[in-house]
Design an enzyme around this catalytic site. Sequence first.
Site, PDB file in Angstrom:
ATOM      1  N   SER A  82       0.768  -1.129  -0.342  1.00 11.81           N
ATOM      2  CA  SER A  82       0.079   0.215  -0.246  1.00 11.81           C
ATOM      3  C   SER A  82       0.652   1.078   0.303  1.00 11.81           C
ATOM      4  CB  SER A  82      -1.120   0.048   1.186  1.00 11.81           C
ATOM      5  OG  SER A  82      -1.608   1.275   1.016  1.00 11.81           O
ATOM      6  N   LYS A 110      -4.529  -6.735   3.666  1.00  5.98           N
ATOM      7  CA  LYS A 110      -4.381  -5.750   3.016  1.00  5.98           C
ATOM      8  C   LYS A 110      -6.092  -5.239   2.249  1.00  5.98           C
ATOM      9  CE  LYS A 110      -2.837  -2.822  -0.091  1.00  5.98           C
ATOM     10  NZ  LYS A 110      -4.032  -2.676  -1.386  1.00  5.98           N
ATOM     11  N   GLU A 155      -9.814   2.312   4.473  1.00  2.00           N
ATOM     12  CA  GLU A 155      -9.785   3.288   3.321  1.00  2.00           C
ATOM     13  C   GLU A 155     -10.452   3.968   2.385  1.00  2.00           C
ATOM     14  OE1 GLU A 155      -7.510   3.698  -1.189  1.00  2.00           O
ATOM     15  OE2 GLU A 155      -6.251   2.917   0.636  1.00  2.00           O
ATOM     16  N   HIS A 171      -7.161  -2.919   5.444  1.00  3.88           N
ATOM     17  CA  HIS A 171      -7.030  -1.335   5.219  1.00  3.88           C
ATOM     18  C   HIS A 171      -7.395  -0.917   4.101  1.00  3.88           C
ATOM     19  CE1 HIS A 171      -4.773   0.982   2.598  1.00  3.88           C
ATOM     20  NE2 HIS A 171      -3.638   1.003   3.368  1.00  3.88           N
ATOM     21  N   ASN A 172      -7.929  -1.538   2.449  1.00  5.52           N
ATOM     22  CA  ASN A 172      -8.395  -1.122   1.518  1.00  5.52           C
ATOM     23  C   ASN A 172     -10.297  -0.840   1.971  1.00  5.52           C
ATOM     24  OD1 ASN A 172      -6.090  -1.798   0.306  1.00  5.52           O
ATOM     25  ND2 ASN A 172      -7.224  -2.223  -1.801  1.00  5.52           N
TER      26      ASN A 172
END
Length: 483
Positions: A129, A184, A191, A187-188
């Site tokens: 990222s 991940k 986001e 995480h996205n």
Amino acid sequence: MSKADIGLVGLAVMGENLVLNMESHGFTVAVYNRTVEKVDNFINGRGKGKKLVGAHTIEELTASLAKPRKVMLMVKAGKAVDDFIELLIPHLENGDIIIDGGNSHFPDTIRRTKYLEEKGLLYIGTGVSGGEEGALLGPSIMPGGSPAAWPSVKPIFQAIAAKVSDGTPCCDWVGENGAGHFVKMVHNGIEYGDMQLICEAYQIMKDLLGMSADEMHEVFKEWNASELESYLIEITRDILAVKDEDGGPLVDKILDTAGQKGTGKWTVLASLDTGTPLTLIGEAVYARALSAMKDDRVEASKVLSGPTPKFEGDKKQFIEDLKKALFASKIVSYAQGYVLMRYAAKEFGWNLNNGGIALMWRGGCIIRSVFLGKIKEAFDKNPNLTNLLLDPFFKETIETSQAAWRKVVATAALNGIWVPALSTALNYFDGYRNGRLPANLLQAQRDYFGAHTYERTDKPRGEFFHTNWTGRGGTTASSTYNV
């Protein structure tokens, strides 16, 4: 001739920048791209004079690598990854490592790890990222897969990763098989939530408070010097200052239809699979879907009406309330994301280091913020923390923000301002802190129409009962299950 330390397949922007990052840290990198002229263009362009090896075939690429061979794929998720794995296998030996650095769906990484380990090879699925700039200057890297592969790639990954203030790299081993890509993915999803919350704050300032882009720029500038300091607040500050050719704010000329690549949707689907209430990220995904229905919304706006926004009160105080509402909602988003990771770790047998994950997100990545340091502290104090809302710092922050948060959500609703993420965050908080929800009535309804049974407050958990509600039903009950 000395061999290259690592090979990389896929010379799009992220791939090129990762190669240059690795080379700048002293590693020799062999590169290959399916469109071969890209290799030559890169070697003779951005890579000119650097310790790079250009390969025109997979065979050339693998032959140029030191053992155990390490090949990193920076190609489109899905079939392209599987295709390249099949092309690589004949040219690799026991103990060689394939690394997928794209945004692959974690079930694919679980499958590929098993498949390659059965062939004597090792596999890493890693989230990367930070976008183009992060790839070049230091991304956040989240590797998972075959644990035996980690010692071989650790020196490279930790060298090229972003560093926090004390020099600790934003990269560490996440866990087995698909754990890296799962983290991940979360995480996205976070986001998505952070971006939607910021957009709602912007909408309130613009449509309710009547603020100009320049005025909003100043607010985001102040917020970025506070507990809200983060990459996304910083770039929002910058975006609001950019003018179009006519001197007006460029942001006002951008069509209000958002795109997405699917990782937010995957996060929500994973939450449904594990029975985890990921309401804020869910609303952020649906918000993008609703924004994409631009033509429908324009037609609906001609037919449907609501209140005309009119703010009466202290604007400066309301902006302070909005800041608190944004911070409280952000806490809820991360709390939900961490609960999802906890449930997934249990389901897939991963040993996730929650504090370490916060540290990996502390620098280099899109959601990097000062706030993540507090999450690391929370899990350092209590590694078995079930929900961030129960940590003393976050509990106190939410409680001191509560009045402002409720005022913002209520004022937005009364004025017809769309705030799905701010309001669902508050609803989750109210639901989570409530020791008794109306699901008792829901269970009665289910038992009434489908004999689905229920548990009783005056009996031990795990005992199920059925009532013949109408006097016409029998005593047969349906089997019960939990999401």
